[in-house]
Design a protein around this motif. Structure first.
Motif, PDB file in Angstrom:
ATOM      1  N   ILE A  89      -4.889   2.280   7.599  1.00  0.00           N
ATOM      2  CA  ILE A  89      -4.187   1.609   6.332  1.00  0.00           C
ATOM      3  C   ILE A  89      -4.563   2.606   5.125  1.00  0.00           C
ATOM      4  O   ILE A  89      -3.853   2.442   4.114  1.00  0.00           O
ATOM      5  CB  ILE A  89      -4.747   0.167   6.172  1.00  0.00           C
ATOM      6  N   SER A  90      -5.564   3.232   5.292  1.00  0.00           N
ATOM      7  CA  SER A  90      -6.203   4.231   3.924  1.00  0.00           C
ATOM      8  C   SER A  90      -4.959   5.227   3.638  1.00  0.00           C
ATOM      9  O   SER A  90      -4.730   5.379   2.495  1.00  0.00           O
ATOM     10  CB  SER A  90      -7.423   4.996   4.457  1.00  0.00           C
ATOM     11  N   ALA A  91      -4.615   6.023   4.843  1.00  0.00           N
ATOM     12  CA  ALA A  91      -3.491   6.849   4.434  1.00  0.00           C
ATOM     13  C   ALA A  91      -2.423   6.172   3.821  1.00  0.00           C
ATOM     14  O   ALA A  91      -1.541   6.782   2.766  1.00  0.00           O
ATOM     15  CB  ALA A  91      -3.179   7.638   5.652  1.00  0.00           C
ATOM     16  N   PHE A  92      -1.936   4.915   4.397  1.00  0.00           N
ATOM     17  CA  PHE A  92      -0.803   4.179   4.039  1.00  0.00           C
ATOM     18  C   PHE A  92      -1.023   3.795   2.372  1.00  0.00           C
ATOM     19  O   PHE A  92      -0.173   3.967   1.639  1.00  0.00           O
ATOM     20  CB  PHE A  92      -0.284   3.129   4.794  1.00  0.00           C
ATOM     21  N   LEU A  93      -2.210   3.491   2.309  1.00  0.00           N
ATOM     22  CA  LEU A  93      -2.617   2.938   0.903  1.00  0.00           C
ATOM     23  C   LEU A  93      -2.404   4.222  -0.249  1.00  0.00           C
ATOM     24  O   LEU A  93      -1.862   3.937  -1.283  1.00  0.00           O
ATOM     25  CB  LEU A  93      -4.309   2.778   1.000  1.00  0.00           C
ATOM     26  N   THR A  94      -2.914   5.452   0.140  1.00  0.00           N
ATOM     27  CA  THR A  94      -2.862   6.441  -0.626  1.00  0.00           C
ATOM     28  C   THR A  94      -1.235   6.910  -0.941  1.00  0.00           C
ATOM     29  O   THR A  94      -0.813   7.430  -2.184  1.00  0.00           O
ATOM     30  CB  THR A  94      -3.645   7.677  -0.367  1.00  0.00           C
ATOM     31  N   ASP A  95      -0.679   6.841   0.162  1.00  0.00           N
ATOM     32  CA  ASP A  95       0.948   7.147  -0.061  1.00  0.00           C
ATOM     33  C   ASP A  95       1.582   6.276  -0.705  1.00  0.00           C
ATOM     34  O   ASP A  95       2.131   6.528  -1.797  1.00  0.00           O
ATOM     35  CB  ASP A  95       1.454   6.981   1.486  1.00  0.00           C
ATOM     36  N   MET A  96       1.081   4.912  -0.957  1.00  0.00           N
ATOM     37  CA  MET A  96       1.787   3.835  -1.805  1.00  0.00           C
ATOM     38  C   MET A  96       1.232   4.031  -3.102  1.00  0.00           C
ATOM     39  O   MET A  96       2.241   3.940  -3.960  1.00  0.00           O
ATOM     40  CB  MET A  96       1.313   2.504  -1.344  1.00  0.00           C
ATOM     41  N   MET A  97       0.069   4.267  -3.583  1.00  0.00           N
ATOM     42  CA  MET A  97      -0.434   4.446  -4.657  1.00  0.00           C
ATOM     43  C   MET A  97       0.242   5.605  -5.384  1.00  0.00           C
ATOM     44  O   MET A  97       0.531   5.478  -6.899  1.00  0.00           O
ATOM     45  CB  MET A  97      -1.939   4.782  -4.743  1.00  0.00           C
ATOM     46  N   THR A  98       0.685   6.624  -4.601  1.00  0.00           N
ATOM     47  CA  THR A  98       0.996   7.838  -5.487  1.00  0.00           C
ATOM     48  C   THR A  98       2.766   7.903  -5.533  1.00  0.00           C
ATOM     49  O   THR A  98       3.248   8.787  -5.912  1.00  0.00           O
ATOM     50  CB  THR A  98       0.634   9.030  -4.756  1.00  0.00           C
ATOM     51  N   THR A  99       3.049   6.633  -5.162  1.00  0.00           N
ATOM     52  CA  THR A  99       4.471   6.724  -4.837  1.00  0.00           C
ATOM     53  C   THR A  99       5.125   5.784  -6.240  1.00  0.00           C
ATOM     54  O   THR A  99       6.095   6.128  -6.851  1.00  0.00           O
ATOM     55  CB  THR A  99       5.189   5.865  -3.852  1.00  0.00           C
ATOM     56  N   GLY A 100       4.219   4.640  -6.718  1.00  0.00           N
ATOM     57  CA  GLY A 100       4.668   4.106  -7.930  1.00  0.00           C
ATOM     58  C   GLY A 100       3.855   3.291  -8.603  1.00  0.00           C
ATOM     59  O   GLY A 100       2.520   3.159  -7.740  1.00  0.00           O
ATOM     60  N   THR A 101       3.737   2.848  -9.695  1.00  0.00           N
ATOM     61  CA  THR A 101       2.612   1.873 -10.251  1.00  0.00           C
ATOM     62  C   THR A 101       3.272   0.834 -10.763  1.00  0.00           C
ATOM     63  O   THR A 101       4.414   0.545 -10.738  1.00  0.00           O
ATOM     64  CB  THR A 101       1.822   2.623 -11.401  1.00  0.00           C
ATOM     65  N   GLN A 102       2.433  -0.054 -11.417  1.00  0.00           N
ATOM     66  CA  GLN A 102       2.836  -1.445 -11.949  1.00  0.00           C
ATOM     67  C   GLN A 102       3.633  -1.035 -13.282  1.00  0.00           C
ATOM     68  O   GLN A 102       4.503  -1.850 -13.673  1.00  0.00           O
ATOM     69  CB  GLN A 102       1.657  -2.316 -12.373  1.00  0.00           C
ATOM     70  N   ASN A 103       3.054   0.235 -13.786  1.00  0.00           N
ATOM     71  CA  ASN A 103       3.961   0.498 -15.141  1.00  0.00           C
ATOM     72  C   ASN A 103       5.245   1.408 -14.806  1.00  0.00           C
ATOM     73  O   ASN A 103       5.628   1.807 -15.813  1.00  0.00           O
ATOM     74  CB  ASN A 103       2.868   1.182 -16.058  1.00  0.00           C
ATOM     75  N   ARG A 104       5.140   2.242 -13.689  1.00  0.00           N
ATOM     76  CA  ARG A 104       6.284   3.015 -13.547  1.00  0.00           C
ATOM     77  C   ARG A 104       6.833   2.741 -12.271  1.00  0.00           C
ATOM     78  O   ARG A 104       6.242   2.794 -11.355  1.00  0.00           O
ATOM     79  CB  ARG A 104       5.693   4.421 -13.411  1.00  0.00           C
ATOM     80  N   THR A 105       8.068   2.924 -12.045  1.00  0.00           N
ATOM     81  CA  THR A 105       8.726   2.729 -10.551  1.00  0.00           C
ATOM     82  C   THR A 105       8.610   4.195  -9.959  1.00  0.00           C
ATOM     83  O   THR A 105       8.390   5.287 -10.752  1.00  0.00           O
ATOM     84  CB  THR A 105      10.441   2.476 -11.081  1.00  0.00           C
ATOM     85  N   GLU A 106       9.257   4.115  -8.828  1.00  0.00           N
ATOM     86  CA  GLU A 106       9.041   5.366  -8.190  1.00  0.00           C
ATOM     87  C   GLU A 106       9.843   6.680  -8.739  1.00  0.00           C
ATOM     88  O   GLU A 106       9.465   7.838  -8.851  1.00  0.00           O
ATOM     89  CB  GLU A 106       9.745   5.028  -6.714  1.00  0.00           C
ATOM     90  N   GLU A 107      11.038   6.143  -9.284  1.00  0.00           N
ATOM     91  CA  GLU A 107      11.810   7.123  -9.961  1.00  0.00           C
ATOM     92  C   GLU A 107      11.284   7.537 -11.331  1.00  0.00           C
ATOM     93  O   GLU A 107      11.312   8.686 -11.644  1.00  0.00           O
ATOM     94  CB  GLU A 107      13.256   6.741 -10.245  1.00  0.00           C
ATOM     95  N   ALA A 108      10.756   6.573 -12.261  1.00  0.00           N
ATOM     96  CA  ALA A 108       9.853   6.764 -13.193  1.00  0.00           C
ATOM     97  C   ALA A 108       8.757   7.715 -13.092  1.00  0.00           C
ATOM     98  O   ALA A 108       8.486   8.664 -14.043  1.00  0.00           O
ATOM     99  CB  ALA A 108       9.794   5.539 -14.092  1.00  0.00           C
ATOM    100  N   LEU A 109       8.139   7.623 -12.154  1.00  0.00           N
ATOM    101  CA  LEU A 109       6.898   8.239 -11.818  1.00  0.00           C
ATOM    102  C   LEU A 109       7.193   9.898 -11.531  1.00  0.00           C
ATOM    103  O   LEU A 109       6.611  10.661 -11.966  1.00  0.00           O
ATOM    104  CB  LEU A 109       6.133   7.814 -10.624  1.00  0.00           C
ATOM    105  N   ASP A 110       8.034   9.883 -10.817  1.00  0.00           N
ATOM    106  CA  ASP A 110       8.544  11.405 -10.505  1.00  0.00           C
ATOM    107  C   ASP A 110       9.168  11.952 -11.706  1.00  0.00           C
ATOM    108  O   ASP A 110       9.173  13.278 -11.786  1.00  0.00           O
ATOM    109  CB  ASP A 110       9.848  11.167  -9.307  1.00  0.00           C
ATOM    110  N   GLN A 111       9.838  11.325 -12.370  1.00  0.00           N
ATOM    111  CA  GLN A 111      10.628  12.098 -13.637  1.00  0.00           C
ATOM    112  C   GLN A 111       9.498  12.293 -14.627  1.00  0.00           C
ATOM    113  O   GLN A 111       9.700  13.380 -15.279  1.00  0.00           O
ATOM    114  CB  GLN A 111      11.498  11.041 -14.315  1.00  0.00           C
ATOM    115  N   TYR A 112       8.618  11.467 -14.855  1.00  0.00           N
ATOM    116  CA  TYR A 112       7.086  11.781 -15.635  1.00  0.00           C
ATOM    117  C   TYR A 112       6.526  12.954 -15.071  1.00  0.00           C
ATOM    118  O   TYR A 112       6.167  14.048 -15.974  1.00  0.00           O
ATOM    119  CB  TYR A 112       6.342  10.285 -15.720  1.00  0.00           C
ATOM    120  N   LYS A 113       6.429  13.009 -13.898  1.00  0.00           N
ATOM    121  CA  LYS A 113       5.626  14.334 -13.246  1.00  0.00           C
ATOM    122  C   LYS A 113       6.409  15.649 -13.526  1.00  0.00           C
ATOM    123  O   LYS A 113       5.931  16.609 -13.890  1.00  0.00           O
ATOM    124  CB  LYS A 113       5.217  14.085 -11.845  1.00  0.00           C
ATOM    125  N   GLU A 114       7.872  15.335 -13.445  1.00  0.00           N
ATOM    126  CA  GLU A 114       8.458  16.501 -13.680  1.00  0.00           C
ATOM    127  C   GLU A 114       8.891  16.984 -15.037  1.00  0.00           C
ATOM    128  O   GLU A 114       8.976  18.240 -15.409  1.00  0.00           O
ATOM    129  CB  GLU A 114       9.995  16.245 -13.101  1.00  0.00           C
TER     130      GLU A 114
END
Length: 481
Positions: A89-114
Motif C-alpha cells: 500500500i505504501s507505493a500506491f499511497l505515494t502514487d495517489m498523493m502525487t496525482t492530485g490533492t483536495q485542492n487540485r484535480t489531477e489535471e489542475a496539478l499537472d497544469q500547475y507543474k507545467e
C-alpha cells in the motif's frame, strides 16, 4: 564499459546519493586502475538546521552556482509500516498523493507543474519514504506550495482512484511474467517470511492485498505513517537562508503534528530455510537465474564499512573480484556475478546473483560456495593487493558522487536523521576504509558469512537443473509458476 558499470553499481550500494554529474568512460576506468589516488575529503556545505513547531525538520543550504532550487527529503517509516493485509500500500499511497490533492484535480496539478516548470516526486523504501523536487529559483514559492499541498492535503476518494488501482493490477500482472520479479518474490518470501521487508517483492500477496485498498483505508494509512514530526526536508539553492526560512514556515506551518509510531518488528530469517534450494520451473527459460542469500546485520552494525570492503573483494562485480574471476574469466559461465547486501533498520540480507546456462547450474552453485570458503578457511585469504585495488577505486570515485551540494546534504540528513549517525559520516567512512588492513577485512568477512545459511532460488528449466542437484545429493524443491 561493462566492467566500469559493474563497479559503479557496486559502489552505489555504499553511496546513498544519486549518481548525478559523473561522466564515466573506459578511459576514466583505466586511469583509475593505473594510478594511486589520494584520500579524498568530501566538503560538507554550510547548512542551517531548524525544527518547526510541528516537528518538521528543515535543512537549508545556500548554493548560488545556478538560479535553481532543489529539494530532497525523507519521511521515517516507509514500507516497514505495512501489514500483510495491506501489503504494497505504501507505493500506491505515494502514487495517489502525487496525482492530485483536495485542492487540485489531477489535471489542475499537472497544469500547475507545467506552468511553473516544477518537479516533485515521492517514493518509498523499506525504512523511509523519499521526497525530491526542483524548480527555477523564481518559482521557489510555487514549488513549496505544491509540496505542502501534496503532503498535507491528500485526496484518495478521487475520480482517478479506480484507474490507478487498475494500473496497479496491470503492473502486477506484467511483473509475474518477468524473471527477476519471480526470483525476488520466492527469495524474499523464504528469507523474511511474514515481515514487511518481503511484501514489496511478493506479487501474489500484493495482488490479494490490493482488494483491501479503499480510499478510507488509504487515508487511515496516511495518518498512521505521514506526519511533519516524521519528516525531514533539505532545500538547496540560490536563496538566502533567512528569507527561505520564512517561506518554509509559511508553506508548512499549518501541517499538524500527529502521533506516529515507528515500526520495530525485527526481520529474522526462519532457520529451517537455511541450506534450502528452490527451483522455479520456467520451461521457456534459456538461462538459469540465481539468487542466493541469507539474513545479515542491521544498519547500526559497527563494522559495516570493513565488511563492505571485504565483500567487494569477493564479489564487487569487477573482473578482479573472486566471483567474476572464477565464473566469467576462468569458466566462461557468466557475464556478471556479484555479491551485495542491504543493511536496514530492522534487519538485512546478503545476496549473491548471477545468470548461467542451465547445464552449469550445479557447478555455479558449488563455485559460489567454494570461493567463499576459500576466504573463510584461509586457503586463499584476502590479500593486500586485493584490498589496495578496492580502496584505490573508492578513493578515486567517491568525490564524483558528491559534486552537487544537494547530494552531499542528502547524505548528511540520511546519516543524521534516519540512521542516527554523524553528519560527517561519509568522511569518517573514508578514513576507516583507508586505515583497513587485509587482516581486518579477512576477520570481518569470516565473522559474518556462512555458506551453510544460503537460501538459494534458481529460475530455469527444471528438466535441465534438477537432475544435477539430485545426482550430487542436494535436495531441491520445485516451484511451478
Amino acid at each position: 564499459m561493462k566492467r566500469l558499470l559493474i563497479l559503479c553499481l557496486a559502489l552505489a550500494l555504499f553511496i546513498p546519493t544519486v549518481l548525478a554529474g559523473v561522466e564515466f568512460s573506459p578511459k576514466l576506468f583505466e586511469d583509475l586502475a593505473q594510478s594511486v589516488n589520494k584520500v579524498p575529503e568530501i566538503k560538507i556545505p554550510a547548512y542551517e538546521r531548524f525544527v518547526m513547531d510541528n516537528g518538521l525538520v528543515i535543512y537549508l543550504v545556500e548554493d548560488h552556482s545556478l538560479p535553481i532550487i532543489e529539494v530532497t527529503g525523507f519521511i521515517k517509516g516507509g514500507r516497514a509500516h505495512e501489514t500483510k493485509d495491506i501489503a504494497g500500500i505504501s507505493a500506491f499511497l505515494t502514487d495517489m498523493m502525487t496525482t492530485g490533492t483536495q485542492n487540485r484535480t489531477e489535471e489542475a496539478l499537472d497544469q500547475y507543474k507545467e506552468l511553473y516548470g516544477l518537479s516533485f516526486s515521492m517514493g518509498v523504501k523499506r525504512d523511509y519514504f523519499t521526497l525530491g523536487g526542483n524548480a527555477l529559483i523564481q518559482d521557489k514559492g510555487h514549488l513549496l506550495e505544491l509540496m505542502a499541498d501534496i503532503l498535507m492535503n491528500p485526496k484518495f476518494d478521487a475520480p482517478y482512484y479506480q484507474r490507478k488501482l487498475m494500473e496497479l493490477y496491470q503492473g502486477l500482472s506484467m511483473s509475474r511474467t518477468q524473471d527477476p520479479a519471480l526470483v525476488d518474490m520466492i527469495f524474499y518470501r523464504h528469507l523474511y517470511g511474514d515481515h514487511p521487508y518481503s511484501y514489496d517483492a511478493d506479487i501474489d500477496l500484493i495482488t490479494a492485498a490490493a482488494q483491501n485498498y479503499t480510499p478510507a483505508r488509504l487515508m487511515k494509512y496516511y495518518k498512521e505513517s505521514v506526519a511533519p514530526n516524521m519528516t525531514i526536508i533539505a532545500i538547496a539553492g540560490d536563496f538566502s537562508v533567512r528569507e527561505m526560512k520564512k517561506e518554509v514556515e509559511k508553506a508548512f506551518g499549518r501541517w499538524e503534528k500527529a502521533p506516529v509510531t515507528l515500526p520495530h518488528q525485527k526481520s529474522i530469517a526462519p532457520k529451517d530455510e537455511y541450506g534450502k534450494v528452490y527451483i522455479i520451473n520456467k520451461p521457456d527459460a534459456t538461462q538459469a537465474k540465481f539468487k542466493m542469500g541469507f539474513d545479515l546485520f542491521t544498519h547500526d552494525y559497527p563494522e559495516d564499512m570493513e565488511f563492505r570492503i571485504a565483500n567487494m573483494v569477493y564479489g564487487s562485480g569487477a573482473f578482479e573480484c573472486r566471483l567474476m574471476d572464477s565464473l566469467r574469466v576462468k569458466k566462461g559461465y557468466a557475464y556478471d556475478a556479484r555479491s551485495t547486501y542491504n543493511a536496514n533498520k530492522l534487519g538485512g540480507e546478503y545476496i549473491v546473483t548471477t545468470e548461467v546456462k542451465p547445464e552449469s547450474a550445479l557447478d555455479t552453485y558449488e563455485t559460489i560456495i567454494g570461493e567463499m570458503n576459500k576466504i573463510l578457511d584461509r586457503a586463499e585469504p584476502i590479500t593486500k593487493e586485493e584490498l589496495f585495488k578496492t580502496v584505490n577505486f573508492f578513493n578515486a570515485l567517491m568525490p564524483k558522487f558528491y559534486v552537487e551540494k544537494i547530494n552531499v546534504i542528502e547524505s548528511v540528513i540520511l546519516s543524521v536523521e534516519i540512521w542516527g549517525e554523524s553528519a560527517n559520516r561519509v568522511n569518517e567512512n573514508i578514513k576507516r576504509y583507508n586505515n583497513m588492513t587485509a587482516e581486518m577485512a579477512q576477520r570481518v568477512f569470516e565473522k559474518n558469512l556462512d555458506p551453510d545459511r544460503f537460501i538459494t532460488v534458481i529460475l530455469g528449466q527444471k528438466e535441465k537443473i534438477v537432475p544435477q542437484f539430485e545426482k550430487a545429493g542436494i535436495p531441491v524443491e520445485v516451484i511451478e509458476m
